[in-house]
Scaffold this motif. Structure first.
Motif, PDB file in Angstrom:
ATOM      1  N   THR A  78     -56.118  -3.150  35.718  1.00 43.85           N
ATOM      2  CA  THR A  78     -55.092  -3.529  36.692  1.00 43.85           C
ATOM      3  C   THR A  78     -54.429  -4.828  36.250  1.00 43.85           C
ATOM      4  OG1 THR A  78     -56.427  -2.503  38.438  1.00 43.85           O
ATOM      5  CG2 THR A  78     -54.653  -3.963  39.136  1.00 43.85           C
ATOM      6  N   ILE A  79     -53.112  -4.751  36.025  1.00 39.48           N
ATOM      7  CA  ILE A  79     -52.336  -5.907  35.600  1.00 39.48           C
ATOM      8  C   ILE A  79     -51.349  -6.255  36.707  1.00 39.48           C
ATOM      9  CG2 ILE A  79     -50.733  -6.835  33.876  1.00 39.48           C
ATOM     10  CD1 ILE A  79     -51.936  -4.786  31.884  1.00 39.48           C
ATOM     11  N   VAL A  80     -51.386  -7.523  37.143  1.00 38.68           N
ATOM     12  CA  VAL A  80     -50.496  -7.985  38.204  1.00 38.68           C
ATOM     13  C   VAL A  80     -49.469  -8.936  37.599  1.00 38.68           C
ATOM     14  CG1 VAL A  80     -50.350  -9.228  40.388  1.00 38.68           C
ATOM     15  CG2 VAL A  80     -52.303  -7.723  39.938  1.00 38.68           C
ATOM     16  N   MET A  81     -48.195  -8.590  37.806  1.00 39.41           N
ATOM     17  CA  MET A  81     -47.100  -9.421  37.316  1.00 39.41           C
ATOM     18  C   MET A  81     -46.651 -10.370  38.418  1.00 39.41           C
ATOM     19  SD  MET A  81     -44.844  -6.623  35.210  1.00 39.41           S
ATOM     20  CE  MET A  81     -43.825  -7.863  34.398  1.00 39.41           C
ATOM     21  N   SER A  82     -46.476 -11.641  38.043  1.00 36.68           N
ATOM     22  CA  SER A  82     -45.982 -12.634  38.993  1.00 36.68           C
ATOM     23  C   SER A  82     -45.308 -13.757  38.232  1.00 36.68           C
ATOM     24  CB  SER A  82     -47.120 -13.194  39.844  1.00 36.68           C
ATOM     25  OG  SER A  82     -46.628 -14.195  40.715  1.00 36.68           O
ATOM     26  N   ARG A  83     -44.094 -14.073  38.626  1.00 36.77           N
ATOM     27  CA  ARG A  83     -43.379 -15.183  37.984  1.00 36.77           C
ATOM     28  C   ARG A  83     -43.818 -16.521  38.571  1.00 36.77           C
ATOM     29  NH1 ARG A  83     -39.229 -11.384  38.967  1.00 36.77           N
ATOM     30  NH2 ARG A  83     -38.863 -12.448  40.911  1.00 36.77           N
ATOM     31  N   SER A  84     -44.334 -16.506  39.799  1.00 34.38           N
ATOM     32  CA  SER A  84     -44.600 -17.773  40.473  1.00 34.38           C
ATOM     33  C   SER A  84     -46.073 -18.153  40.581  1.00 34.38           C
ATOM     34  CB  SER A  84     -43.979 -17.759  41.873  1.00 34.38           C
ATOM     35  OG  SER A  84     -44.503 -16.673  42.624  1.00 34.38           O
ATOM     36  N   LYS A  85     -46.910 -17.232  40.988  1.00 33.51           N
ATOM     37  CA  LYS A  85     -48.325 -17.562  41.214  1.00 33.51           C
ATOM     38  C   LYS A  85     -49.224 -16.633  40.415  1.00 33.51           C
ATOM     39  CE  LYS A  85     -48.309 -17.887  45.968  1.00 33.51           C
ATOM     40  NZ  LYS A  85     -49.005 -17.857  47.232  1.00 33.51           N
ATOM     41  N   LYS A  86     -50.174 -17.232  39.713  1.00 33.94           N
ATOM     42  CA  LYS A  86     -51.161 -16.438  38.991  1.00 33.94           C
ATOM     43  C   LYS A  86     -52.151 -15.865  40.008  1.00 33.94           C
ATOM     44  CE  LYS A  86     -54.422 -16.595  35.261  1.00 33.94           C
ATOM     45  NZ  LYS A  86     -54.758 -17.124  33.985  1.00 33.94           N
ATOM     46  N   VAL A  87     -52.489 -14.591  39.851  1.00 31.78           N
ATOM     47  CA  VAL A  87     -53.480 -13.954  40.717  1.00 31.78           C
ATOM     48  C   VAL A  87     -54.845 -14.183  40.094  1.00 31.78           C
ATOM     49  CG1 VAL A  87     -54.279 -11.774  41.682  1.00 31.78           C
ATOM     50  CG2 VAL A  87     -51.831 -12.240  41.530  1.00 31.78           C
ATOM     51  N   GLU A  88     -55.718 -14.825  40.822  1.00 33.00           N
ATOM     52  CA  GLU A  88     -57.048 -15.126  40.294  1.00 33.00           C
ATOM     53  C   GLU A  88     -58.099 -14.355  41.082  1.00 33.00           C
ATOM     54  OE1 GLU A  88     -57.820 -19.208  39.368  1.00 33.00           O
ATOM     55  OE2 GLU A  88     -55.701 -19.564  38.931  1.00 33.00           O
ATOM     56  N   VAL A  89     -58.299 -13.112  40.675  1.00 35.50           N
ATOM     57  CA  VAL A  89     -59.277 -12.219  41.280  1.00 35.50           C
ATOM     58  C   VAL A  89     -60.040 -11.567  40.135  1.00 35.50           C
ATOM     59  CG1 VAL A  89     -59.562 -10.121  42.665  1.00 35.50           C
ATOM     60  CG2 VAL A  89     -57.790 -11.767  43.293  1.00 35.50           C
ATOM     61  N   ASP A  90     -61.356 -11.527  40.229  1.00 34.25           N
ATOM     62  CA  ASP A  90     -62.151 -10.872  39.190  1.00 34.25           C
ATOM     63  C   ASP A  90     -61.692  -9.431  39.013  1.00 34.25           C
ATOM     64  OD1 ASP A  90     -63.675 -13.100  38.692  1.00 34.25           O
ATOM     65  OD2 ASP A  90     -65.365 -12.472  39.939  1.00 34.25           O
ATOM     66  N   GLY A  91     -61.544  -9.025  37.756  1.00 37.01           N
ATOM     67  CA  GLY A  91     -61.146  -7.654  37.458  1.00 37.01           C
ATOM     68  C   GLY A  91     -59.647  -7.449  37.422  1.00 37.01           C
ATOM     69  N   ILE A  92     -58.875  -8.516  37.644  1.00 38.27           N
ATOM     70  CA  ILE A  92     -57.414  -8.437  37.619  1.00 38.27           C
ATOM     71  C   ILE A  92     -56.911  -9.267  36.450  1.00 38.27           C
ATOM     72  CG2 ILE A  92     -55.281  -9.137  38.810  1.00 38.27           C
ATOM     73  CD1 ILE A  92     -56.652  -6.749  40.092  1.00 38.27           C
ATOM     74  N   GLU A  93     -55.978  -8.696  35.732  1.00 36.76           N
ATOM     75  CA  GLU A  93     -55.300  -9.420  34.665  1.00 36.76           C
ATOM     76  C   GLU A  93     -53.955  -9.859  35.235  1.00 36.76           C
ATOM     77  OE1 GLU A  93     -53.536  -8.122  30.361  1.00 36.76           O
ATOM     78  OE2 GLU A  93     -55.368  -7.140  31.037  1.00 36.76           O
ATOM     79  N   SER A  94     -53.695 -11.149  35.235  1.00 34.59           N
ATOM     80  CA  SER A  94     -52.447 -11.686  35.779  1.00 34.59           C
ATOM     81  C   SER A  94     -51.532 -12.090  34.634  1.00 34.59           C
ATOM     82  CB  SER A  94     -52.763 -12.893  36.662  1.00 34.59           C
ATOM     83  OG  SER A  94     -51.604 -13.328  37.335  1.00 34.59           O
TER      84      SER A  94
END
Length: 180
Positions: A78-94
């Motif tokens: 699971t890859i989460v795209m964000s220009r403003s805030k990095k998503v910091e959740v285990d198992g997520i690539e931000s």
């Protein structure tokens, strides 16, 4: 012969990217940005989403869409795209990469297929960049009257209908190729 085998090999090594989305009969993917499509879609659509995204192996979504889900998708990168805030959740690539940069990196990593799972700005960015090969669109028997549209900018893309399948009593799945 050698040249033909190189062409065939390079053709098959090109990563495929598809949009996977559910929408109402009147064309909305949600009433508001905080609403998960899982709140109103059919069990058949949920099963298709799980199956198709597990088959792809990699799922890309925006931060707002991720927040409606709140956890990594089991059995999928699971890859989460964000220009403003990095998503910091285990198992997520931000990432704050552009769609072009992300797809180039994933292809270099040997990824063969990527599912783009929302929301409207992510769908728009990938389509606008010319990176979408297919669209899997589930039409659900709901009417919202107002809400979030599939794309948040005007496009002029030609699509070719591959199939239309009734996957539930009131649910229709459409598969389109994006004509480039």
């Amino acid at each position: 012969r050698h040249f033909a085998s190189i062409l065939i090999k390079s053709y098959y090594s090109v990563m495929k990217t598809f949009i996977i989305v559910s929408q109402t009969l009147d064309g909305f993917i949600a009433r508001k940005s905080e609403e998960s499509s899982f709140d109103w879609t059919s069990k058949e659509d949920k099963a298709f989403f799980i199956s198709k995204t597990k088959e792809a192996g990699v799922v890309v979504m925006g931060r707002t869409t991720f927040q409606t889900i709140g956890k990594p998708l089991a059995g999928r990168r699971t890859i989460v795209m964000s220009r403003s805030k990095k998503v910091e959740v285990d198992g997520i690539e931000s990432t704050d990469e552009t769609p072009e940069e992300l797809c180039a990196r994933l292809e270099k990593e040997g990824v063969n297929e990527v599912a783009i799972a929302g929301g409207a700005s992510i769908y728009t960015a990938f389509l606008k960049a010319g990176l979408v090969d297919k669209i899997f669109l589930t039409i659900e028997s709901h009417v919202f009257g107002d809400g979030i549209k599939l794309f948040n900018e005007t496009h002029d893309k030609k699509l070719g209908l591959v199939s239309s399948t009734q996957i539930g009593e009131n649910t229709l799945l459409l598969e389109y190729n994006v004509i480039k």
